[in-house]
Design a protein around this motif. Structure first.
Motif, PDB file in Angstrom:
ATOM      1  N   SER A  35       1.003  -1.136  -0.160  1.00 36.52           N
ATOM      2  CA  SER A  35      -0.072  -0.084   0.001  1.00 36.52           C
ATOM      3  C   SER A  35       0.946   1.194   0.146  1.00 36.52           C
ATOM      4  CB  SER A  35      -0.899   0.107   1.060  1.00 36.52           C
ATOM      5  OG  SER A  35      -1.722   1.126   1.274  1.00 36.52           O
ATOM      6  N   LYS A  80       4.013   1.643  -1.288  1.00 36.52           N
ATOM      7  CA  LYS A  80       4.571   1.605  -2.488  1.00 36.52           C
ATOM      8  C   LYS A  80       3.729   2.278  -3.530  1.00 36.52           C
ATOM      9  CE  LYS A  80       8.507  -1.441  -1.858  1.00 36.52           C
ATOM     10  NZ  LYS A  80       9.193  -2.674  -2.366  1.00 36.52           N
ATOM     11  N   GLN A  81       2.458   1.844  -3.334  1.00 41.86           N
ATOM     12  CA  GLN A  81       1.382   2.265  -4.352  1.00 41.86           C
ATOM     13  C   GLN A  81       0.915   3.756  -4.235  1.00 41.86           C
ATOM     14  OE1 GLN A  81      -1.784  -0.344  -3.479  1.00 41.86           O
ATOM     15  NE2 GLN A  81      -1.299  -2.042  -5.010  1.00 41.86           N
ATOM     16  N   ARG A  82       0.962   4.420  -2.920  1.00 39.63           N
ATOM     17  CA  ARG A  82       0.627   5.634  -2.696  1.00 39.63           C
ATOM     18  C   ARG A  82       1.989   6.561  -3.099  1.00 39.63           C
ATOM     19  NH1 ARG A  82      -3.558   6.296   0.657  1.00 39.63           N
ATOM     20  NH2 ARG A  82      -4.356   4.650   2.004  1.00 39.63           N
ATOM     21  N   GLU A  91       3.986   5.712  -5.512  1.00 32.97           N
ATOM     22  CA  GLU A  91       3.917   5.786  -7.073  1.00 32.97           C
ATOM     23  C   GLU A  91       2.784   6.897  -7.694  1.00 32.97           C
ATOM     24  OE1 GLU A  91       3.340   1.577  -7.949  1.00 32.97           O
ATOM     25  OE2 GLU A  91       5.544   1.037  -7.489  1.00 32.97           O
TER      26      GLU A  91
END
Length: 633
Positions: free
Chosen positions: A601, A603-605, A607
């Motif tokens: 989560s 890392k997704q934020r 990116e």
């Protein structure tokens, strides 16, 4: 000419009652135009000065069947809409909701115009309003407004603004309601819709009554009455006349109100409308009571109660029974007053029980759970326990009300923000952010509200089983969940507050969050920010993501690291922002992400804001997390 459901529709169907009857007699083909004519006839029969609801419903059933056979989407959706309108006007609200929902589903399936879909959403909301589900009404009307913005529907749909005003009015947000009513009234006047203008003016008058501005309300009622008379809308006239009488009573002029309420009663009697008659009798009784004319007051209140019982309207029965009990109290007929008070209490308790059970069923069926105030009815076994639990009930109700109102204000604020942005890029950013906020509200608030509602429903059973310890645990859980909702709402609102649009505010927020946690684990904590970054502005989306990534990393550090030292450092390197979160704890194998939660989560934020997240760790070697993103953010 347009194409609907595979059939060509010619714009040649007449629009008045007499002409459409002639048309149906001479038009022999049962095609889409025939469906349109049936819909016009059904509409005119139920919305005119002398409505024939049964005949209109029969005609619309034929229209519905033929439209289904022809796969004519617009005709079917309008048949459903008109039938829903009949049930709405005749106080059969569950049926009204069902048919308005059918119209909405049909409109979406056949991809009818966005304007029709938005109107269908508003119709469902109007019927839900009659069922008292005002938070759900507000959410649906805001959904309609968002679609109108998305498709730039012009002019905007007046009933959407009016419906949102109604929901806010019922929640006693009179000033906020008036703002939406004014927008609705401007649109009604632009459309030369006197019927709609009368409805809006009447509702605005009710708001001013709530604000105790009777001079304003009486002026609006009289304007509404003129418009209702111009279009021969008798039942609305009856409603307005009662409101005029009530406003005169509240402004200490009760005697002047009697003729207006008597005119309302005459309309109800002419229409054989028991609901209108009951309302008029009740208000007449209260006016006579105000004048201390107890005999006519008693006679009118008894007639109102009798009609409410004939209609089986449980809420009116309870209210009118209470009104009669109050009258007998004023007459010092305490025996009658006590008997009626007991009857009212029994009826109200029964009604609350029914409503609570119905709400539990809606929760189980996965309806929107945050839209209903939970109600806790305590039995009389222990007076001390009853008082304590009633206090708990109030806390829970306030939490739900705060959560629902803040949700409403939050969505309205974002919607207003969108309206004031001219550039397409900003609109797209706002749309993405609204979706994310809605997602966060659903995840962080929705499940907690569900828990509160279900726990509230369980309390009755626990009390009946004489399990006070379990009751106390349930109430403690309700209080805990309510506090959690308030904390979640505070966090979400913080992220959208423009006053926090700087990196320094993010850093301070993270430090305030981390410091007490570090102290609780005896971790020596260092927090630094590069002075060059202090006043650097941050967009709402970037600010929110930075805060959530930092919070998740700090939580993982506290839970898993077993560290004695930790630091958080905000630094500038070239044109990049670098956020370092480091500890000297036991570390972990980065190839086994399950040992620390939330890495995906985070890392997704990172990116999503054009950055990257690097996690460096090894067993016994501590952990180093580095978030990098562009300063332009």
């Amino acid at each position: 000419m347009s194409l609907m459901g595979g059939y060509k529709v010619a714009a040649q169907v007449p629009n008045s009652l007499d002409s459409v009857r002639v048309y149906l007699k001479t038009h022999l083909s049962q095609d889409t135009n025939y469906v349109r004519a049936l819909n016009v006839l059904g509409r005119e029969l139920h919305s005119g000065a002398n409505p024939d609801y049964d005949k209109a419903d029969s005609i619309l059933q034929v229209s519905e069947q033929l439209a289904t056979k022809l796969q004519y989407g617009m005709g079917l959706a309008k048949a459903y809409t008109n039938r829903g309108s009949i049930y709405y006007l005749t106080d059969r609200q569950p049926l009204a909701v069902m048919y308005f929902q059918k119209a909405l589903t049909t409109a979406e399936e056949y991809k009818l115009t966005p304007r029709f879909i938005c109107g269908a959403i508003s119709n469902v909301a109007a019927a839900l309003s009659k069922l008292g589900q005002y938070e759900k009404v507000a959410a649906m009307q805001l959904r309609s407004l968002r679609l109108q913005e998305q498709y730039n529907i012009q002019p905007r749909i007046a009933t959407t603004y009016g419906g949102l005003g109604n929901a806010l009015r019922e929640l006693h947000k009179f000033t906020e309601a008036l703002a939406y009513y004014r927008q609705a009234l401007v649109l009604m006047h632009a459309e030369k819709n006197r019927r709609g203008a009368a409805i809006i003016e009447n509702n605005m008058g009710i708001c001013y009554d709530g604000l105790k501005r009777y001079d304003k309300s009486l002026g609006l009622y009289k304007a509404a009455l003129n418009h209702a008379q111009e279009v021969n809308f008798d039942l609305l006239q009856a409603d307005i006349l009662v409101n005029i009488g009530l406003a005169l009573k509240l402004s200490n002029r009760p005697g002047e109100g009697i003729p207006f309420v008597q005119r309302s009663l005459s309309i109800g009697q002419k229409q054989a409308n028991k609901a209108t008659m009951a309302t008029a009798y009740f208000n007449l009784g209260q006016i006579y009571e105000e004048l201390k004319e107890y005999k006519p007051a008693e006679a009118n209140l008894k007639k109102a109660l009798e009609l409410a019982k004939e209609r089986g309207d449980k809420e009116q029965i309870a209210d009118y029974t209470q009104g009669l009990a109050d009258l007998y109290g004023g007459m010092e007929n305490f025996q009658q007053a006590y008997a009626l008070q007991l009857e009212k209490n029994n009826r109200k308790d029964s009604l609350i029980s029914i409503q609570t059970n119905a709400e539990v069923q809606r929760l189980i069926a996965q309806y929107e759970t945050e839209k209903k105030e939970a109600q806790i009815k305590l039995l009389r076994q222990q007076a001390q326990l009853r008082n304590e639990e009633l206090n708990r009930e109030q806390v829970q109700r306030n939490a739900l009300l705060i959560g629902g109102t803040m949700l409403l204000l939050l969505i309205a604020a974002v919607s207003a923000w969108l309206l004031n942005r001219a550039r397409l890029q900003r609109l797209e950013e706002a749309q993405r952010l609204r979706r994310q906020i809605a997602h966060d509200l659903h995840d962080e608030v929705g499940s907690t509200l569900s828990s509160i509602s279900l726990l509230s429903g369980m309390v009755n059973h626990l009390i009946a089983q004489k399990r006070p310890e379990a009751v106390e645990r349930a109430i403690q859980k309700i209080n805990t969940d309510a506090r959690q909702i308030l904390e979640s709402m505070d966090e979400i609102i913080w992220t959208i507050n423009p006053g926090n649009d700087s990196l320094q505010r993010i850093a301070m927020r993270l430090q305030e969050y981390a410091q007490p946690l570090m102290e609780s684990k005896n971790i020596s904590f260092s927090f630094q920010i590069d002075p060059a970054l202090v006043d650097m502005p941050m967009s709402m989306e970037v600010r929110r993501s930075l805060y959530l990534i930092g919070k998740e990393a700090i939580n993982n550090l506290i839970k898993y690291s077993e560290a004695t030292q930790a630091k958080v450092w905000f630094a500038r390197k070239d044109n990049q922002l670098e956020v370092l979160i480091e500890d000297n704890g036991r570390g972990f194998d980065v190839a086994l992400p399950r040992e620390r939660t939330g890495q995906i989560s985070m890392k997704q934020r990172a990116e999503a804001i054009g950055g990257s997240l690097d996690v460096q760790s090894a067993p016994t070697q501590g952990t180093r997390l580095v978030l990098t993103t562009s300063i332009a953010g």
